[in-house]
Motif scaffolding. Structure first.
Motif, PDB file in Angstrom:
ATOM      1  N   GLU A 162       0.832  -1.191   0.000  1.00  0.00           N
ATOM      2  CA  GLU A 162       0.000   0.000   0.000  1.00  0.00           C
ATOM      3  C   GLU A 162       0.876   1.254   0.000  1.00  0.00           C
ATOM      4  O   GLU A 162       1.964   1.264   0.564  1.00  0.00           O
ATOM      5  CB  GLU A 162      -0.931   0.023   1.212  1.00  0.00           C
ATOM      6  CG  GLU A 162      -2.039  -1.018   1.159  1.00  0.00           C
ATOM      7  CD  GLU A 162      -3.019  -0.842   2.299  1.00  0.00           C
ATOM      8  OE1 GLU A 162      -2.863   0.115   3.092  1.00  0.00           O
ATOM      9  OE2 GLU A 162      -3.939  -1.663   2.408  1.00  0.00           O
ATOM     10  N   THR A 163       0.383   2.328  -0.617  1.00  0.00           N
ATOM     11  CA  THR A 163       1.115   3.591  -0.678  1.00  0.00           C
ATOM     12  C   THR A 163       0.348   4.661   0.076  1.00  0.00           C
ATOM     13  O   THR A 163      -0.879   4.777  -0.072  1.00  0.00           O
ATOM     14  CB  THR A 163       1.325   4.034  -2.138  1.00  0.00           C
ATOM     15  OG1 THR A 163       2.081   3.022  -2.827  1.00  0.00           O
ATOM     16  CG2 THR A 163       2.079   5.354  -2.202  1.00  0.00           C
ATOM     17  N   ILE A 164       1.052   5.434   0.879  1.00  0.00           N
ATOM     18  CA  ILE A 164       0.422   6.533   1.614  1.00  0.00           C
ATOM     19  C   ILE A 164       1.213   7.814   1.371  1.00  0.00           C
ATOM     20  O   ILE A 164       2.385   7.780   0.988  1.00  0.00           O
ATOM     21  CB  ILE A 164       0.370   6.247   3.129  1.00  0.00           C
ATOM     22  CG1 ILE A 164       1.789   6.108   3.694  1.00  0.00           C
ATOM     23  CG2 ILE A 164      -0.457   5.014   3.420  1.00  0.00           C
ATOM     24  CD1 ILE A 164       1.826   6.115   5.208  1.00  0.00           C
ATOM     25  N   ALA A 165       0.562   8.947   1.584  1.00  0.00           N
ATOM     26  CA  ALA A 165       1.226  10.244   1.497  1.00  0.00           C
ATOM     27  C   ALA A 165       1.441  10.754   2.911  1.00  0.00           C
ATOM     28  O   ALA A 165       0.492  10.879   3.692  1.00  0.00           O
ATOM     29  CB  ALA A 165       0.379  11.222   0.696  1.00  0.00           C
ATOM     30  N   VAL A 166       2.688  11.037   3.249  1.00  0.00           N
ATOM     31  CA  VAL A 166       3.008  11.536   4.587  1.00  0.00           C
ATOM     32  C   VAL A 166       4.237  12.429   4.504  1.00  0.00           C
ATOM     33  O   VAL A 166       5.178  12.136   3.770  1.00  0.00           O
ATOM     34  CB  VAL A 166       3.229  10.360   5.577  1.00  0.00           C
ATOM     35  CG1 VAL A 166       4.422   9.517   5.176  1.00  0.00           C
ATOM     36  CG2 VAL A 166       3.380  10.861   7.008  1.00  0.00           C
ATOM     37  N   ASN A 167       4.204  13.543   5.202  1.00  0.00           N
ATOM     38  CA  ASN A 167       5.330  14.482   5.256  1.00  0.00           C
ATOM     39  C   ASN A 167       5.773  14.956   3.870  1.00  0.00           C
ATOM     40  O   ASN A 167       6.961  15.097   3.577  1.00  0.00           O
ATOM     41  CB  ASN A 167       6.521  13.862   5.999  1.00  0.00           C
ATOM     42  CG  ASN A 167       6.154  13.402   7.399  1.00  0.00           C
ATOM     43  OD1 ASN A 167       5.300  14.007   8.049  1.00  0.00           O
ATOM     44  ND2 ASN A 167       6.779  12.341   7.860  1.00  0.00           N
ATOM     45  N   GLY A 168       4.803  15.154   2.991  1.00  0.00           N
ATOM     46  CA  GLY A 168       5.111  15.671   1.671  1.00  0.00           C
ATOM     47  C   GLY A 168       5.700  14.675   0.697  1.00  0.00           C
ATOM     48  O   GLY A 168       6.224  15.058  -0.349  1.00  0.00           O
ATOM     49  N   GLN A 169       5.635  13.398   1.008  1.00  0.00           N
ATOM     50  CA  GLN A 169       6.169  12.381   0.104  1.00  0.00           C
ATOM     51  C   GLN A 169       5.276  11.145   0.111  1.00  0.00           C
ATOM     52  O   GLN A 169       4.512  10.924   1.040  1.00  0.00           O
ATOM     53  CB  GLN A 169       7.593  11.994   0.510  1.00  0.00           C
ATOM     54  CG  GLN A 169       7.743  11.492   1.934  1.00  0.00           C
ATOM     55  CD  GLN A 169       9.177  11.249   2.312  1.00  0.00           C
ATOM     56  OE1 GLN A 169       9.838  10.351   1.777  1.00  0.00           O
ATOM     57  NE2 GLN A 169       9.694  12.039   3.215  1.00  0.00           N
ATOM     58  N   LYS A 170       5.369  10.357  -0.963  1.00  0.00           N
ATOM     59  CA  LYS A 170       4.624   9.111  -1.052  1.00  0.00           C
ATOM     60  C   LYS A 170       5.518   7.965  -0.620  1.00  0.00           C
ATOM     61  O   LYS A 170       6.649   7.853  -1.066  1.00  0.00           O
ATOM     62  CB  LYS A 170       4.117   8.889  -2.476  1.00  0.00           C
ATOM     63  CG  LYS A 170       3.030   9.874  -2.887  1.00  0.00           C
ATOM     64  CD  LYS A 170       2.486   9.545  -4.277  1.00  0.00           C
ATOM     65  CE  LYS A 170       1.366  10.502  -4.645  1.00  0.00           C
ATOM     66  NZ  LYS A 170       0.817  10.206  -5.999  1.00  0.00           N
ATOM     67  N   ILE A 171       4.998   7.126   0.246  1.00  0.00           N
ATOM     68  CA  ILE A 171       5.763   6.011   0.789  1.00  0.00           C
ATOM     69  C   ILE A 171       4.993   4.720   0.559  1.00  0.00           C
ATOM     70  O   ILE A 171       3.808   4.623   0.889  1.00  0.00           O
ATOM     71  CB  ILE A 171       6.024   6.206   2.296  1.00  0.00           C
ATOM     72  CG1 ILE A 171       6.832   7.481   2.540  1.00  0.00           C
ATOM     73  CG2 ILE A 171       6.748   4.994   2.871  1.00  0.00           C
ATOM     74  CD1 ILE A 171       7.015   7.812   4.009  1.00  0.00           C
ATOM     75  N   GLU A 172       5.650   3.735   0.008  1.00  0.00           N
ATOM     76  CA  GLU A 172       5.045   2.414  -0.201  1.00  0.00           C
ATOM     77  C   GLU A 172       5.519   1.463   0.885  1.00  0.00           C
ATOM     78  O   GLU A 172       6.718   1.341   1.136  1.00  0.00           O
ATOM     79  CB  GLU A 172       5.414   1.857  -1.571  1.00  0.00           C
ATOM     80  CG  GLU A 172       4.787   0.493  -1.848  1.00  0.00           C
ATOM     81  CD  GLU A 172       5.123  -0.045  -3.218  1.00  0.00           C
ATOM     82  OE1 GLU A 172       4.933  -1.253  -3.459  1.00  0.00           O
ATOM     83  OE2 GLU A 172       5.589   0.759  -4.065  1.00  0.00           O
ATOM     84  N   ALA A 173       4.578   0.794   1.524  1.00  0.00           N
ATOM     85  CA  ALA A 173       4.918  -0.156   2.574  1.00  0.00           C
ATOM     86  C   ALA A 173       5.647  -1.358   1.978  1.00  0.00           C
ATOM     87  O   ALA A 173       5.250  -1.884   0.942  1.00  0.00           O
ATOM     88  CB  ALA A 173       3.659  -0.614   3.297  1.00  0.00           C
ATOM     89  N   GLY A 174       6.704  -1.776   2.646  1.00  0.00           N
ATOM     90  CA  GLY A 174       7.484  -2.919   2.187  1.00  0.00           C
ATOM     91  C   GLY A 174       6.804  -4.238   2.489  1.00  0.00           C
ATOM     92  O   GLY A 174       5.636  -4.282   2.910  1.00  0.00           O
TER      93      GLY A 174
END
Length: 207
Positions: A162-174
């Motif tokens: 899953e990908t989320i937007a946090v702190n101005g960036q997109k992060i995909e869970a490993g």
């Protein structure tokens, strides 16, 4: 790095249960601590402390305490902190590796969030043995890192992929998923040789 702790003793760390607290650098504990870095006109993921010495004045520095990305404490899921949910006191102690003793105080700092992307602490270094040693090590080029202690009140689990937007960036869970700290209070910032966030570092400005 980050560091999680239970408040049996103020900053006593346990290999644990992800219960109530977080702090960023004790590698073998339930912790969430974050790195420090110098801010330029463009935000970088590298954390450093920039000290400015003035005659008859204490050294001052800027700590990039958390760069806004994820960390991977050994034995625990990938971890991130939503800075929008972090409560900042007017000042925080900067400690020697989360050591909760007066003699371990390195500096006092004023925390702030920069552009919603990074946690920064403007620090004034103390005339304690710990403060003088930290300044000396940084000036000598010793590669120290920074770590942040948080009291966690809310967290969210993100499933792998899953990908989320946090702190101005997109992060995909490993593959192991991602834990996001959604609400917390900043307790302290620490300096140490190693943190859970491999991007953290500490440096000193030329005098």
């Amino acid at each position: 790095g980050f560091f999680f702790f239970k408040q049996k003793t103020a900053y006593e760390i346990y290999q644990c249960d992800w219960s109530s607290d977080v702090c960023s650098s004790d590698l073998g504990s339930v912790s969430a601590c974050v790195g420090g870095c110098r801010m330029t006109s463009t935000l970088t993921r590298t954390a450093e402390i920039e000290l400015q010495a003035a005659a008859n004045r204490p050294a001052r520095g800027t700590i990039l305490a958390y760069s806004g990305g994820t960390m991977r404490p050994p034995g625990f899921p990938e971890l991130g902190v939503n800075l929008a949910g972090v409560e900042l006191p007017s000042s925080v102690p900067v400690l020697d590796a989360h050591d909760n003793r007066i003699s371990a105080v390195i500096a006092t700092g004023r925390p702030r969030v920069d552009r919603g992307r990074a946690l920064i602490v403007d620090a004034t270094f103390s005339e304690t043995d710990a403060g003088r040693q930290a300044v000396s090590l940084i000036r000598a080029g010793t590669p120290l890192q920074a770590s942040v202690g948080l009291i966690v009140t809310q967290r969210r689990a993100i499933r792998a992929g899953e990908t989320i937007a946090v702190n101005g960036q997109k992060i995909e869970a490993g593959r192991g998923g991602l834990t996001v700290i959604e609400a917390a209070r900043l307790q302290e910032v620490s300096l140490m040789p190693l943190g859970a966030d491999s991007n953290t570092s500490v440096s000193i400005a030329a005098r």
